[in-house]
Design an enzyme around this catalytic site. Structure first.
Site, PDB file in Angstrom:
ATOM      1  N   ASP A 150       0.864  -1.173   0.000  1.00 55.17           N
ATOM      2  CA  ASP A 150       0.000   0.000   0.000  1.00 55.17           C
ATOM      3  C   ASP A 150       0.914   1.241   0.000  1.00 55.17           C
ATOM      4  OD1 ASP A 150      -2.142   1.672  -0.098  1.00 55.17           O
ATOM      5  OD2 ASP A 150      -3.219   0.773   1.566  1.00 55.17           O
TER       6      ASP A 150
HETATM    7  C1  BGC Z   1      -4.947   3.353  -0.105  1.00 54.45           C
HETATM    8  C2  BGC Z   1      -5.086   2.331  -1.191  1.00 54.45           C
HETATM    9  C3  BGC Z   1      -4.901   2.980  -2.541  1.00 54.45           C
HETATM   10  C4  BGC Z   1      -3.549   3.657  -2.561  1.00 54.45           C
HETATM   11  C5  BGC Z   1      -3.208   4.305  -3.889  1.00 54.45           C
HETATM   12  C6  BGC Z   1      -3.678   4.171  -0.248  1.00 54.45           C
HETATM   13  O1  BGC Z   1      -3.636   5.249   0.637  1.00 54.45           O
HETATM   14  O2  BGC Z   1      -4.956   2.698   1.145  1.00 54.45           O
HETATM   15  O3  BGC Z   1      -6.336   1.702  -1.097  1.00 54.45           O
HETATM   16  O4  BGC Z   1      -5.016   2.032  -3.554  1.00 54.45           O
HETATM   17  O5  BGC Z   1      -3.517   4.653  -1.577  1.00 54.45           O
HETATM   18  O6  BGC Z   1      -3.931   5.434  -4.120  1.00 54.45           O
END
Ligand code: BGC
Length: 745
Positions: free
Chosen positions: A283
């Site tokens: 993530d």
């Molecule tokens: C979120 C993810 C997301 C990623 C990219 C993160 O802060 O938890 O779900 O896909 O950002 O934007």
């Protein structure tokens, strides 16, 4: 490793295993390419960075990024979209020594140009075809804008509405959540990866992110393996079996170990036991975050811990690009480990056809045509109306809905009545989105001979009461009031946890002022989560829960209010009466002291200041017609482990309108080696019946349906009695039966 491999192997053997066949030709192409790559180039493939959407087109970081792409130091980007940008940036990657194309990923969560209801809302439709179609259209639009890969579906089970991200998932239930996970993966990926109307899906966030303590985002998770295997992992397994190309790990720790550095999750379960052949992306910054977690001493250590635990691609931590080459040289990371991660990513690039034509997703004529396709709006309307939950209709027999189009006066009131942005919800990423139809606009265009007046009463957060007098005056002149209240779009989603989930601002006060006029009040509520609204629940004449319904939200709401669509949705998550009851799920345990009589709860598992029951139960949702359940039969009282039984009953539409009922099958294993929940959803069907029509409905019950993970985490069913329940909601069981599972011979 926290768990014996033998246990996991057993668990895996009994789960339906799908062969993840790899293509030998692609494998040999990957191998040939890998032979030419330096360690630095391999590490580059694991580095994912954000495009100008986040860093800004003129920032110095962005300029440096572009230089890195030419040097082959970047494997993937997120937040680069549109044919023009993806082509320009792909061209830089093709200048690198080995000309390896970039992967463009994006959070396409509930639509791209055309916005569909937020995922929790769509889940209320319990309609797998509609959900698949919604994901397919999102993929079609995103793929036409140069995107190869979406960071969706979020398949985290979530039972705590304080957590803002309940909006992004399918609610509280493992069985429903698994069905929805499959539908979404199929929708995004289509029949074959690489078709230019599809994108790669990501099952996220692996794992258990939805159980963050106290609903506070990014918080720790502490849970038994029983809960993990039974409730939180099944939707991930379902996504994998449906072919999900990638997984994303998560920000949280699980029993003390960050998911990103968690070998039990990523190696033992995902890659070994489940045989996942795709790749895992971290993530955003979650590799780096292992430092503040107290699990890695610095960024270099975080890089080593992440890759050794099975996290392949590093999203925006800059950990691998800065430190992994050294870690490989010093032996902290084996070349084999690095190679495995790189191979997984290259395989997907070949599978998508990017080596044959790196621009195949980025075709200007297709982008123009697809984003303008009018069928997408029609699909958005279809899903939105299937997602609207009729929570309440009428007090003591009088049913205010559907509204009449005859000559009458309808006052449309409230801070969200003419809102547009708030109908879309969070995670909308395309700047130039389809126009949104507001609730007021929808009502006006559907009202027929009825006269529509409007008063907003306050701003969207309802921070003041200055406009209340005008709103009350408008209501007083009307025959019926439609009051649009709820959360604004920016109160649900990532980093939007709330300790108070009542209506923001003075909205309850507005309701009270309107109620005092004596006019019937129909409340339309927008939100990305279950809210607490006890006074409205008790005193409103009717309530439609609209979630954030998307571009066609206003038309969907109007169709439901005027009865052009007979509501059929059912809650995919429990609505508590207070934050104090959270977490609250229908699939609870009986305890040794269950409440059997709400009037006598002394020394029972109860509260002294609240009943245990929710405000609205999982599976609840009304219709404009009535459904009668009768004549339940179970084909046999007993079954051996190799047999199955059929449960059947008659469902009749006894009302005056055609309508759809979502019939729900629950069961309880009465005595087992591990206590079982009082109810578990094990089947559902959406049945459409004309007024007066009756149909026999059947469910097949086999050993698989009766199985669970025992204390050794072995999947199987235990002999004994099972209670079978069929109903219209988890708290509205209409028929009961039983079956006895006989021991294996
Ligand atoms: C979120 C993810 C997301 C990623 C990219 C993160 O802060 O938890 O779900 O896909 O950002 O934007």
């Amino acid at each position: 490793m926290t768990m014996k491999k033998t246990t996991l192997a057993l668990a895996a053997a009994l789960l339906p295993l799908l062969a993840h066949a790899q293509d030998a030709q692609i494998e040999s192409k990957v191998a040939a390419l890998m032979k030419q790559m330096t360690v630095a180039e391999k590490v580059g493939q694991l580095h994912q960075i954000s495009g100008r959407l986040v860093t800004g087109p003129t920032s110095s970081d962005y300029a440096a990024t572009l230089a890195d792409i030419r040097l082959g130091k970047v494997g993937s980007m997120l937040n680069v979209k549109g044919v023009a940008d993806t082509r320009a940036i792909q061209a830089l990657a093709l200048q690198s020594r080995l000309h390896i194309p970039l992967l463009f990923g994006q959070d396409v969560i509930h639509g791209y140009h055309t916005v569909f209801p937020v995922p929790l809302g769509e889940s209320a439709s319990w309609d797998m075809e509609a959900i698949e179609q919604s994901a397919h259209i999102a993929a079609r639009e995103a793929a036409a804008a140069g995107i190869h890969w979406t960071f969706a579906p979020m398949v985290d089970v979530a039972r705590d509405p304080r957590w803002g991200r309940v909006m992004e998932g399918a609610g509280e239930d493992a069985f429903l959540g698994s069905a929805i996970a499959r539908a979404r993966v199929h929708g995004f990926q289509g029949k074959q990866l690489g078709a230019t109307d599809s994108v790669m899906a990501t099952a996220k966030h692996f794992a258990a992110y939805g159980a963050a303590v106290a609903g506070r985002d990014y918080n720790a998770v502490d849970m038994s393996n029983q809960q993990l295997f039974e409730v939180y992992l099944p939707p991930f397994k379902a996504a994998l079996d449906a072919g999900a190309a990638t997984f994303m790990n998560s920000f949280n720790t699980l029993n003390g170990i960050p998911a990103t550095g968690n070998a039990f999750l990523q190696h033992d379960i995902l890659k070994d036991s489940w045989n996942f052949k795709g790749f895992v992306v971290s993530d955003w910054g979650s590799v780096r975050e292992m430092v503040p977690h107290g699990y890695a001493s610095d960024l270099a250590d975080a890089s080593v811990k992440a890759i050794n635990a099975g996290s392949d691609m590093d999203m925006e931590s800059y950990a691998h690009i800065k430190h992994l080459e050294d870690a490989v040289k010093s032996g902290k990371v084996n070349m084999k480990t690095l190679d495995d991660a790189v191979q997984r990513i290259l395989y997907k690039k070949f599978e998508l056809g990017l080596f044959d034509d790196p621009y195949r997703y980025s075709v200007a004529a297709r982008e123009k045509a697809v984003l303008a396709d009018p069928s997408h709006r029609a699909a958005a309307l279809d899903v939105a109306q299937k997602s609207l939950v009729l929570l309440k209709n009428g007090v003591a027999g009088a049913k205010p809905l559907p509204l009449s189009r005859a000559a009458q006066k309808i006052a449309v009131i409230g801070p969200l009545a003419d809102a547009r942005r708030d109908l879309e919800g969070g995670w909308v990423v395309e700047g130039d989105r389809a126009p949104v139809v507001s609730i007021l606009e929808g009502i006006r265009s559907h009202a027929g001979k009825a006269e529509v007046s409007y008063a907003p009463a306050c701003d969207t957060r309802c921070s003041g009461t200055e406009g209340f007098a005008e709103a009350v005056a408008t209501a007083s002149k009307a025959d019926v009031v439609v009051l649009a209240v709820g959360e604004t779009w920016d109160l649900s989603g990532e980093a939007k946890s709330r300790t108070d989930i009542t209506l923001p601002g003075h909205q309850e006060q507005l309701f009270a002022a309107l109620k005092a006029t004596g006019k019937p009040i129909v409340v339309v509520m927008l939100a990305g989560r279950p809210l607490v609204f006890n006074t409205i629940a008790e005193q409103a004449d009717a309530i439609v829960y609209a979630w954030f319904p998307g571009s066609e939200g206003g038309n969907a709401v109007a169709n439901v209010l005027f009865g052009d669509y007979n509501p059929s949705a059912k809650l995919p998550i429990t609505f508590p009466r207070s934050v104090g009851q959270i977490p609250l799920s229908y699939a609870q345990y009986n305890t040794g002291r269950p409440v059997t009589d709400e009037k006598n709860v002394v020394y029972k598992s109860a509260y002294i200041d609240s009943v245990n029951t929710p405000r609205y139960a999982f599976g609840h949702g009304l219709s404009y017609t009535d459904f009668k359940y009768s004549g339940l039969t179970v084909s046999s009282k007993e079954m051996s482990p190799s047999q199955q039984v059929t449960l059947s009953f008659d469902l009749a539409n006894t009302g005056k309108a055609e309508g759809t009922e979502i019939v729900q099958l629950y069961l309880r294993d009465m005595v087992a080696s591990v206590v079982r929940p009082v109810k578990e959803l094990k089947g559902f069907q959406k049945i459409h019946l004309q007024a007066g029509e009756q149909r026999r409905v059947s469910f097949t019950i086999d050993r698989e349906l009766l199985s669970f993970f025992n204390s050794q985490l072995v999947w199987g069913a235990e002999a004994g009695d099972f209670k079978l329940m069929v109903g219209s909601a988890s708290d509205d069981i209409r028929l009961e039966g039983a079956v006895k599972l006989l021991p294996s011979k």
